[in-house]
Design a protein around this motif. Sequence first.
Motif, PDB file in Angstrom:
ATOM      1  N   UNK A   1       0.832  -1.206   0.000  1.00 28.96           N
ATOM      2  CA  UNK A   1       0.000   0.000   0.000  1.00 28.96           C
ATOM      3  C   UNK A   1       0.865   1.253   0.000  1.00 28.96           C
ATOM      4  N   UNK A   2       1.916   1.254   0.825  1.00 25.78           N
ATOM      5  CA  UNK A   2       2.786   2.425   0.914  1.00 25.78           C
ATOM      6  C   UNK A   2       3.514   2.686  -0.389  1.00 25.78           C
ATOM      7  N   UNK A   3       3.890   1.619  -1.082  1.00 25.77           N
ATOM      8  CA  UNK A   3       4.701   1.762  -2.291  1.00 25.77           C
ATOM      9  C   UNK A   3       3.887   2.114  -3.523  1.00 25.77           C
ATOM     10  N   UNK A   4       2.623   1.685  -3.575  1.00 28.57           N
ATOM     11  CA  UNK A   4       1.894   1.775  -4.836  1.00 28.57           C
ATOM     12  C   UNK A   4       0.645   2.648  -4.801  1.00 28.57           C
ATOM     13  N   UNK A   5       0.093   2.948  -3.645  1.00 30.08           N
ATOM     14  CA  UNK A   5      -1.165   3.678  -3.587  1.00 30.08           C
ATOM     15  C   UNK A   5      -0.940   5.188  -3.620  1.00 30.08           C
TER      16      UNK A   5
ATOM     17  N   UNK B   1       3.505   5.589  12.697  1.00 34.60           N
ATOM     18  CA  UNK B   1       3.681   4.635  13.784  1.00 34.60           C
ATOM     19  C   UNK B   1       2.575   4.729  14.839  1.00 34.60           C
ATOM     20  N   UNK B   2       2.209   5.929  15.326  1.00 34.30           N
ATOM     21  CA  UNK B   2       1.159   5.991  16.358  1.00 34.30           C
ATOM     22  C   UNK B   2      -0.180   5.448  15.863  1.00 34.30           C
ATOM     23  N   UNK B   3      -0.572   5.815  14.638  1.00 40.14           N
ATOM     24  CA  UNK B   3      -1.870   5.372  14.140  1.00 40.14           C
ATOM     25  C   UNK B   3      -1.889   3.864  13.932  1.00 40.14           C
ATOM     26  N   UNK B   4      -0.868   3.314  13.277  1.00 43.55           N
ATOM     27  CA  UNK B   4      -0.863   1.878  13.002  1.00 43.55           C
ATOM     28  C   UNK B   4      -0.732   1.069  14.281  1.00 43.55           C
ATOM     29  N   UNK B   5       0.037   1.565  15.235  1.00 37.22           N
ATOM     30  CA  UNK B   5       0.160   0.867  16.520  1.00 37.22           C
ATOM     31  C   UNK B   5      -1.194   0.777  17.204  1.00 37.22           C
ATOM     32  N   UNK B   6      -1.956   1.860  17.139  1.00 36.67           N
ATOM     33  CA  UNK B   6      -3.285   1.856  17.766  1.00 36.67           C
ATOM     34  C   UNK B   6      -4.255   0.962  17.014  1.00 36.67           C
ATOM     35  N   UNK B   7      -4.285   1.083  15.690  1.00 38.82           N
ATOM     36  CA  UNK B   7      -5.271   0.367  14.890  1.00 38.82           C
ATOM     37  C   UNK B   7      -5.029  -1.135  14.931  1.00 38.82           C
ATOM     38  N   UNK B   8      -3.770  -1.551  14.842  1.00 38.21           N
ATOM     39  CA  UNK B   8      -3.457  -2.978  14.794  1.00 38.21           C
ATOM     40  C   UNK B   8      -3.189  -3.584  16.170  1.00 38.21           C
ATOM     41  N   UNK B   9      -3.248  -2.756  17.202  1.00 40.79           N
ATOM     42  CA  UNK B   9      -3.016  -3.235  18.569  1.00 40.79           C
ATOM     43  C   UNK B   9      -1.701  -3.988  18.677  1.00 40.79           C
ATOM     44  N   UNK B  10      -0.681  -3.449  18.007  1.00 39.08           N
ATOM     45  CA  UNK B  10       0.655  -4.038  18.043  1.00 39.08           C
ATOM     46  C   UNK B  10       1.646  -2.919  17.751  1.00 39.08           C
ATOM     47  N   UNK B  11       2.751  -2.862  18.468  1.00 38.54           N
ATOM     48  CA  UNK B  11       3.721  -1.787  18.217  1.00 38.54           C
ATOM     49  C   UNK B  11       4.308  -1.880  16.811  1.00 38.54           C
ATOM     50  N   UNK B  12       4.310  -0.758  16.123  1.00 40.15           N
ATOM     51  CA  UNK B  12       4.748  -0.683  14.736  1.00 40.15           C
ATOM     52  C   UNK B  12       5.763   0.439  14.596  1.00 40.15           C
TER      53      UNK B  12
ATOM     54  N   UNK C   1      16.056   4.821  -0.340  1.00 37.11           N
ATOM     55  CA  UNK C   1      16.177   5.298  -1.722  1.00 37.11           C
ATOM     56  C   UNK C   1      14.959   6.076  -2.176  1.00 37.11           C
ATOM     57  N   UNK C   2      13.743   5.538  -1.898  1.00 37.01           N
ATOM     58  CA  UNK C   2      12.519   6.159  -2.412  1.00 37.01           C
ATOM     59  C   UNK C   2      11.848   7.084  -1.412  1.00 37.01           C
ATOM     60  N   UNK C   3      12.127   6.888  -0.135  1.00 37.56           N
ATOM     61  CA  UNK C   3      11.449   7.671   0.885  1.00 37.56           C
ATOM     62  C   UNK C   3      10.080   7.151   1.258  1.00 37.56           C
ATOM     63  N   UNK C   4       9.586   6.110   0.564  1.00 38.67           N
ATOM     64  CA  UNK C   4       8.283   5.539   0.883  1.00 38.67           C
ATOM     65  C   UNK C   4       8.330   4.920   2.285  1.00 38.67           C
ATOM     66  N   UNK C   5       7.219   4.960   3.015  1.00 38.28           N
ATOM     67  CA  UNK C   5       7.225   4.380   4.364  1.00 38.28           C
ATOM     68  C   UNK C   5       7.486   2.871   4.338  1.00 38.28           C
ATOM     69  N   UNK C   6       8.379   2.422   5.216  1.00 39.68           N
ATOM     70  CA  UNK C   6       8.557   0.999   5.459  1.00 39.68           C
ATOM     71  C   UNK C   6       7.952   0.686   6.809  1.00 39.68           C
ATOM     72  N   UNK C   7       7.025  -0.267   6.832  1.00 43.37           N
ATOM     73  CA  UNK C   7       6.278  -0.558   8.047  1.00 43.37           C
ATOM     74  C   UNK C   7       6.787  -1.878   8.631  1.00 43.37           C
ATOM     75  N   UNK C   8       7.271  -1.804   9.855  1.00 43.40           N
ATOM     76  CA  UNK C   8       7.879  -2.966  10.511  1.00 43.40           C
ATOM     77  C   UNK C   8       7.235  -3.200  11.867  1.00 43.40           C
ATOM     78  N   UNK C   9       6.704  -4.399  12.100  1.00 48.69           N
ATOM     79  CA  UNK C   9       6.205  -4.706  13.440  1.00 48.69           C
ATOM     80  C   UNK C   9       7.381  -4.870  14.396  1.00 48.69           C
ATOM     81  N   UNK C  10       7.258  -4.275  15.556  1.00 47.87           N
ATOM     82  CA  UNK C  10       8.316  -4.409  16.577  1.00 47.87           C
ATOM     83  C   UNK C  10       8.176  -5.762  17.251  1.00 47.87           C
ATOM     84  N   UNK C  11       9.316  -6.455  17.391  1.00 47.84           N
ATOM     85  CA  UNK C  11       9.304  -7.791  17.994  1.00 47.84           C
ATOM     86  C   UNK C  11      10.211  -7.773  19.221  1.00 47.84           C
TER      87      UNK C  11
END
Length: 278
Positions: free
Chosen positions: A222-226, A249-260, A267-277
């Motif tokens: 979604x981040x790369x193509x939308x 990060x704050x919005x996705x962490x809240x929505x998915x109930x998991x730290x993101x 290179x592109x500046x597009x967001x990279x979304x990584x779940x924190x483990x």
Amino acid sequence: MSFLNSAWRRDRTEPTPSPRAGEVLASARELRVRLGTRTVLDGVDLDVTAGEVLALVGPNGAGKSTLLAALAGDLPAAGGAVRIGGAPVAAWGPRQLARRRTVLPQSAPLAFPFTAGEVVRMGRAPWAGTPLAAQDDTAVAEAMAATEAVGFADRPFPALSGGERARVALARVLAQRAALLLLDEPTAALDLHHQELVLRVCREQAAAGRGVVVVLHDLGLAAAHADRVAVLAAGRVTACGPPPDVLTSPLLTEVYAHPVEVIPHPRTGAPLILPLRA
């Protein structure tokens, strides 16, 4: 009734006009949808415009597929309104609607042994009896080439792998050549190469002036193509806008109930979304 009669007569004789850049192809206003006793969508506002890829993301049960089905006119609204082509969705008959929007569901079961090529050709059914029926062969060939499905055009659809069936189903949607494409998890059964292929096709369709709505679970895609991302949670759109503005990060962490964690691609500046483990 006069609108319905004139639209019916016009659609029997005239091709559907191509959309203008930025034209609103579909919209939802205060949309509420109930499935059984449960309210699945509640107060959703959304526009889909020509020339854009709009990704719907969110956790399981957020209402993404329900919103797509409501925009398609396949699910009735319990409240609010859905419009396609400037008119209430209920104003269009099935064939009129099929000339304005095309839908790729999550699954496309087919028990009869139609070949892959025959399945793709089914997408041309709305144009039977119109001048655009002359484009059937070209539309089918171009759609199968775009989805890399030419190699198994003569194989029975039920005998194809899951990924091959997914690409044939997408080719059917492309062959329909409607102005609005509504795609529900089109990358779910695909490998990395074909996931990128599908999203590249989405971008090409938007560049050609169509509007594309795609339900995705992969936030990176979604981040790369939308062009815009709508984040759904609990039946509402919690944010909608360009990926860097929405996929935070704050919005996705809240929505998915998991730290993101969200970091820019080097290179592109597009967001990279990584779940924190841990």
